[in-house]
Motif scaffolding. Structure first.
Motif, PDB file in Angstrom:
ATOM      1  N   LEU A 137     -92.366  23.205 -53.252  1.00 62.71           N
ATOM      2  CA  LEU A 137     -91.364  23.977 -54.232  1.00 62.71           C
ATOM      3  C   LEU A 137     -92.326  24.353 -55.476  1.00 62.71           C
ATOM      4  O   LEU A 137     -93.034  23.435 -56.070  1.00 62.71           O
ATOM      5  CB  LEU A 137     -90.315  23.020 -54.708  1.00 62.71           C
ATOM      6  CG  LEU A 137     -89.031  23.885 -55.325  1.00 62.71           C
ATOM      7  CD1 LEU A 137     -88.431  24.810 -54.298  1.00 62.71           C
ATOM      8  CD2 LEU A 137     -88.198  23.156 -55.972  1.00 62.71           C
ATOM      9  N   PRO A 138     -92.305  25.767 -55.620  1.00 58.98           N
ATOM     10  CA  PRO A 138     -93.164  26.262 -56.865  1.00 58.98           C
ATOM     11  C   PRO A 138     -92.416  25.994 -57.809  1.00 58.98           C
ATOM     12  O   PRO A 138     -92.212  26.943 -58.843  1.00 58.98           O
ATOM     13  CB  PRO A 138     -93.117  27.748 -56.258  1.00 58.98           C
ATOM     14  CG  PRO A 138     -91.917  27.996 -55.683  1.00 58.98           C
ATOM     15  CD  PRO A 138     -91.613  27.022 -54.851  1.00 58.98           C
ATOM     16  N   SER A 157     -81.401  23.589 -52.518  1.00 52.64           N
ATOM     17  CA  SER A 157     -80.276  22.532 -52.270  1.00 52.64           C
ATOM     18  C   SER A 157     -80.806  21.227 -52.975  1.00 52.64           C
ATOM     19  O   SER A 157     -81.843  21.016 -52.972  1.00 52.64           O
ATOM     20  CB  SER A 157     -80.062  22.556 -50.891  1.00 52.64           C
ATOM     21  OG  SER A 157     -81.143  21.967 -50.223  1.00 52.64           O
ATOM     22  N   TYR A 158     -79.886  20.530 -53.275  1.00 51.96           N
ATOM     23  CA  TYR A 158     -80.241  18.805 -53.481  1.00 51.96           C
ATOM     24  C   TYR A 158     -79.483  17.854 -52.724  1.00 51.96           C
ATOM     25  O   TYR A 158     -78.584  18.313 -52.304  1.00 51.96           O
ATOM     26  CB  TYR A 158     -79.982  18.660 -55.225  1.00 51.96           C
ATOM     27  CG  TYR A 158     -78.125  18.338 -55.259  1.00 51.96           C
ATOM     28  CD1 TYR A 158     -77.757  17.200 -55.107  1.00 51.96           C
ATOM     29  CD2 TYR A 158     -77.720  19.690 -55.845  1.00 51.96           C
ATOM     30  CE1 TYR A 158     -76.333  16.951 -55.251  1.00 51.96           C
ATOM     31  CE2 TYR A 158     -76.113  19.381 -55.861  1.00 51.96           C
ATOM     32  CZ  TYR A 158     -75.426  18.131 -55.993  1.00 51.96           C
ATOM     33  OH  TYR A 158     -74.303  18.126 -56.100  1.00 51.96           O
ATOM     34  N   ALA A 191     -81.609   6.576 -49.508  1.00 56.38           N
ATOM     35  CA  ALA A 191     -82.954   6.777 -48.642  1.00 56.38           C
ATOM     36  C   ALA A 191     -82.919   7.998 -47.581  1.00 56.38           C
ATOM     37  O   ALA A 191     -84.037   8.725 -47.824  1.00 56.38           O
ATOM     38  CB  ALA A 191     -82.993   5.464 -47.741  1.00 56.38           C
ATOM     39  N   PRO A 192     -81.805   8.349 -47.162  1.00 55.96           N
ATOM     40  CA  PRO A 192     -81.942   9.526 -46.283  1.00 55.96           C
ATOM     41  C   PRO A 192     -82.134  10.861 -47.094  1.00 55.96           C
ATOM     42  O   PRO A 192     -82.829  11.899 -46.708  1.00 55.96           O
ATOM     43  CB  PRO A 192     -80.649   9.685 -45.530  1.00 55.96           C
ATOM     44  CG  PRO A 192     -80.005   8.282 -45.529  1.00 55.96           C
ATOM     45  CD  PRO A 192     -80.570   7.458 -46.831  1.00 55.96           C
ATOM     46  N   ALA A 193     -81.719  10.844 -48.230  1.00 50.50           N
ATOM     47  CA  ALA A 193     -81.623  11.879 -49.343  1.00 50.50           C
ATOM     48  C   ALA A 193     -83.422  12.007 -49.682  1.00 50.50           C
ATOM     49  O   ALA A 193     -84.031  13.093 -49.836  1.00 50.50           O
ATOM     50  CB  ALA A 193     -80.807  11.905 -50.608  1.00 50.50           C
ATOM     51  N   SER A 199     -89.273  15.862 -46.410  1.00 54.06           N
ATOM     52  CA  SER A 199     -89.579  16.573 -45.213  1.00 54.06           C
ATOM     53  C   SER A 199     -89.317  18.107 -45.664  1.00 54.06           C
ATOM     54  O   SER A 199     -89.547  18.870 -45.137  1.00 54.06           O
ATOM     55  CB  SER A 199     -88.593  16.139 -44.076  1.00 54.06           C
ATOM     56  OG  SER A 199     -87.284  16.487 -44.546  1.00 54.06           O
ATOM     57  N   GLY A 200     -88.641  18.506 -46.619  1.00 52.50           N
ATOM     58  CA  GLY A 200     -88.178  19.600 -47.009  1.00 52.50           C
ATOM     59  C   GLY A 200     -86.940  20.013 -46.622  1.00 52.50           C
ATOM     60  O   GLY A 200     -86.583  21.513 -46.816  1.00 52.50           O
TER      61      GLY A 200
END
Length: 327
Positions: A137-138, A157-158, A191-193, A199-200
Motif C-alpha cells: 500500500l503506498p 478495506s480493513y 489472526a485471520p484479519a 496477503s493483501g
C-alpha cells in the motif's frame, strides 16, 4: 413523653433494615472461606485469560486461598456474562472482561443493562493496538493513508476480528474522525484479519502490538502508528494515531474484574486494593512491559464506575453516529 422515647413498630423495622443493610455491605470476617471463581467468556489463551490469571494470582497470594479462572467461551463472551449476572452476589463469583462487556451492552447482545447488572471492581491492564497495512500500500504514514482513502472512497478495506468487536468499532471511530470511507471486512478472530492483511486481501487492520511486532520486523506488515495517546515502549519511534493525523484518537484493549450487583462494598473494596497494588508492583510492571501492556493506575471502585459510565455513553454515541449493526 413515653411515645417519644420509643420508636413505632414501622420505625423500628426501618431502623433494623437500615442496620442490617449496612452490615450486609461490609466484608464478612471470614471472607473468603472457600475458593473464589473468576468467569471469563473466552477459551484459554489470549490477553484476557492471561491478565485475569495474573490478577487471580495476586488475590490467591494475599488470601492464601484458591482463586479459579473459569473459561466459559461462546456468544461473544455473553455466556460468561450471563453466568455471573445470575450468580449470588457474595463475592465468590466474579467476571473478568474486556471492552467487549460494554459492546455487548450497547449492541444489545446482552439481554440486560450491564451498567445495573455488574459492579466495576478494578481495572487490570491496558494494551494498545498498532495500525498496520500491507507493505504494497503506498502509504507510509497515517496522513498518507487518509489522503489515499479520501482519493478512493470505499476502494480500501480493513479487516476486524468480527462484527461488533473492539477492532470494528475502533475502525468506525477512525473513519468518522478522519472523514474517510473504508470498507469493513469482518473475520472470525484477529489472526485471520492479520493473515489477510499480509496477503493483501484487505489493506489494513488494528493488530495486537506483540503479534504485529514480529510481522513489522520481518517486513510482512508496515506499522503506521500506535493507538494509545502516548508512544509505547516496544516501538518508541512509532507515532500515535493521534499525533500522526487524527487528533484525540485512542483505542486500547483493557481488562477488568466485575461483580454481580449487590455484592458487599467491603468485598469489592478489598479485591480492588489487592489487585491494584499487585498489578502496579515494580516486578509486575516489568513483566507487563514485555508484551506492550501496562497496569491501570490505582483507582477506587467508584472512580472506575464513573469512568465505565462515561465510556459507555461515548460508545453509545459512536454506535449511533456510525450506524453500527451486528445483524
Amino acid at each position: 413523653m413515653i411515645g417519644s422515647a420509643r420508636c413505632s413498630f414501622a420505625g423500628c423495622v426501618a431502623l433494623a433494615w437500615i442496620a442490617s443493610a449496612a452490615v450486609a455491605q461490609e466484608k464478612p470476617a471470614d471472607y473468603p472461606r472457600k475458593p473464589v471463581r473468576i468467569v471469563i467468556g473466552i477459551a484459554p489463551g489470549g490477553g484476557l485469560d492471561t491478565m485475569c490469571r495474573l490478577g487471580a494470582q495476586k488475590l490467591s497470594e494475599r488470601w492464601s486461598r484458591t482463586v479459579i479462572v473459569d473459561n466459559r467461551p461462546g456468544g461473544g463472551t455473553v455466556i460468561g456474562m450471563d453466568i455471573v449476572a445470575q450468580a449470588q452476589p457474595d463475592g465468590y463469583t466474579l467476571l473478568g472482561a474486556s471492552e467487549t462487556l460494554m459492546l455487548n451492552g450497547v449492541l444489545k447482545r446482552a439481554q440486560y443493562d450491564v451498567r445495573k447488572t455488574f459492579i466495576p471492581i478494578v481495572q487490570l491492564t491496558t494494551q494498545p493496538y498498532v495500525l498496520v497495512v500491507n507493505p504494497a500500500l503506498p502509504a507510509r504514514s497515517v496522513g498518507e493513508l487518509i489522503a489515499l482513502a479520501k482519493g478512493k472512497p470505499g476502494a480500501l478495506s480493513y479487516g476486524s476480528q468480527g462484527l461488533g468487536t473492539t477492532g470494528h468499532v475502533g475502525w468506525e471511530r477512525f473513519k468518522l474522525m478522519a472523514g474517510v470511507e473504508i470498507l469493513h471486512v469482518p473475520y472470525k478472530g484477529a489472526a485471520p484479519a492479520v493473515i489477510d492483511t499480509i496477503s493483501g486481501q484487505v489493506q489494513m487492520t488494528f493488530s495486537n502490538i506483540v503479534t504485529s511486532g514480529a510481522h513489522i520486523r520481518s517486513g510482512k506488515l508496515r506499522g503506521l502508528a500506535i493507538t494509545s495517546l502516548r508512544r509505547g515502549q516496544l516501538f518508541p519511534e512509532m507515532p500515535t494515531v493521534s499525533e500522526a493525523g487524527v487528533p484525540g484518537f485512542e483505542l486500547s484493549n483493557s481488562y477488568a474484574y466485575y461483580a454481580p450487583a449487590g455484592t458487599p462494598r467491603g468485598i469489592v473494596r478489598e479485591i480492588n486494593t489487592i489487585v491494584s497494588r499487585g498489578m502496579n508492583s515494580p516486578e509486575t510492571v516489568r513483566l507487563l512491559a514485555a508484551d506492550g501492556s501496562e497496569p491501570i493506575p490505582a483507582a477506587t471502585p467508584a472512580e472506575f464506575k464513573a469512568r465505565f459510565d462515561r465510556n459507555y455513553a461515548e460508545l453509545e454515541r459512536l454506535v449511533a453516529a456510525a450506524n453500527i449493526r451486528i445483524n
